[in-house]
Design a protein around this motif. Sequence first.
Motif, PDB file in Angstrom:
ATOM      1  N   CYS A 172       0.833  -1.205   0.000  1.00  0.00           N
ATOM      2  CA  CYS A 172       0.000   0.000   0.000  1.00  0.00           C
ATOM      3  C   CYS A 172       0.866   1.252   0.000  1.00  0.00           C
ATOM      4  O   CYS A 172       0.542   2.248  -0.666  1.00  0.00           O
ATOM      5  N   ASN A 173       1.973   1.224   0.740  1.00  0.00           N
ATOM      6  CA  ASN A 173       2.866   2.377   0.771  1.00  0.00           C
ATOM      7  C   ASN A 173       3.505   2.611  -0.587  1.00  0.00           C
ATOM      8  O   ASN A 173       3.577   3.753  -1.068  1.00  0.00           O
ATOM      9  N   SER A 222       2.335   1.864  -3.447  1.00  0.00           N
ATOM     10  CA  SER A 222       1.329   2.344  -4.400  1.00  0.00           C
ATOM     11  C   SER A 222       0.990   3.810  -4.182  1.00  0.00           C
ATOM     12  O   SER A 222       0.442   4.463  -5.069  1.00  0.00           O
ATOM     13  N   ARG A 223       1.335   4.329  -3.000  1.00  0.00           N
ATOM     14  CA  ARG A 223       0.943   5.685  -2.625  1.00  0.00           C
ATOM     15  C   ARG A 223       2.071   6.698  -2.759  1.00  0.00           C
ATOM     16  O   ARG A 223       1.851   7.857  -3.115  1.00  0.00           O
ATOM     17  N   THR A 224       3.304   6.254  -2.455  1.00  0.00           N
ATOM     18  CA  THR A 224       4.429   7.186  -2.417  1.00  0.00           C
ATOM     19  C   THR A 224       5.725   6.439  -2.682  1.00  0.00           C
ATOM     20  O   THR A 224       5.745   5.202  -2.703  1.00  0.00           O
ATOM     21  N   ASP A 279      -1.136   3.625   5.541  1.00  0.00           N
ATOM     22  CA  ASP A 279      -0.893   2.336   4.896  1.00  0.00           C
ATOM     23  C   ASP A 279      -1.420   1.185   5.754  1.00  0.00           C
ATOM     24  O   ASP A 279      -1.981   0.222   5.228  1.00  0.00           O
ATOM     25  N   LYS A 289      -5.274   1.072   5.485  1.00  0.00           N
ATOM     26  CA  LYS A 289      -5.659   0.621   4.147  1.00  0.00           C
ATOM     27  C   LYS A 289      -5.445  -0.883   4.006  1.00  0.00           C
ATOM     28  O   LYS A 289      -6.308  -1.607   3.498  1.00  0.00           O
TER      29      LYS A 289
END
Length: 351
Positions: A233-234, A236-238, A247, A250
């Motif tokens: 998740c991390n 995909s985000r940054t 994260d 999510k």
Amino acid sequence: MYIVLVGPPGKCRKGTAMNQGMYFLREMGIKLAAESITREALIRELKNSNNSQINIATGDMYLHASLTIYSQELTVFLGYNNQALMADLTDWFDCRDSWTYRTKNMGTDEIIGVWVNLIGATTPDLLQTTLPRDAIGSGLTSRIIFVYEHNKGKVVPAPFLSREERELREFLRIDLERISMLTGEFTVSDSFIDAYVPWYSKYSEGAVPFDDHRFSGYFERRPTHLLKLSMICNASRTSDMKITDIDFHKALSILQMTEKNMPYTFSGVGKSSTADVMQRVLTILAVNKKVEFAYLMSQFYQDVDKLTLEKMLETLLSMGCIEVDYSEGRRMIIYKGIRNNAMSENRTKEE
């Protein structure tokens, strides 16, 4: 991570869903194992996938052997009761720094930095015949996130990508290129610690997401799955590779959503002689929501007689999974879902 899509044959379009991922795997040049392969050949492919990368932050170089297993028919890949291959996959899940394979005549192979991902698909019936009963609930199955669905999410009569979808696919490809260039270790922020530690403390006290002894091994490794999913998740985000509470929450929501139907995965596995038929009855009820008893009998008359089917429905009725309605002048079976009070209570605790 090991992820397996599970659903009735022809109902959920498991292969269609996986094909979307295959496009990106090929575009990224991800090393893939053959879909049908012997254990020895798989180990050789893993050894030959050795690569090196440099941590930009520290300048250190490290070796890794990264390989992705993609199999739309997981039973073809695993074979029948192939305990040696399943033992290898169990070992590789923990991403060992070094893994050694020794043969009688070919010497010793040492693989540095094992990193294996698995994405597969199968049906409950095939899962039951492929895995030995003793392996369910521990070993390899405890390291897999099973994603179960009764039916496809929507009907797509024209399976073509629109202009917007093609643009979105290109954006995703560019984003995945960025992700593939990340190197080094993930770190955690104070906000992640503040969220994860209280959750872990409560979870360690026995707040499992649902009651099913066949998932006891999965429950033990659930925090590991959550940590891995938090990293995904991390990414995909940054690009900062610093996991935060965003994260964590999510990842937890994704895991909880997946676990709603996870108990159905092994619903056909049990010591009862009619366990497999019970699972198929549940599947038909879950898909159709409301069926006539005569219809169920016509579907299973070759497997069970009327008395056995009625006893199975009585079991489901006592579990609160179904209701029986005679208002239409016929005996209608109405599906209510698998009742698991622990699941809803523990999800509330986690939230």
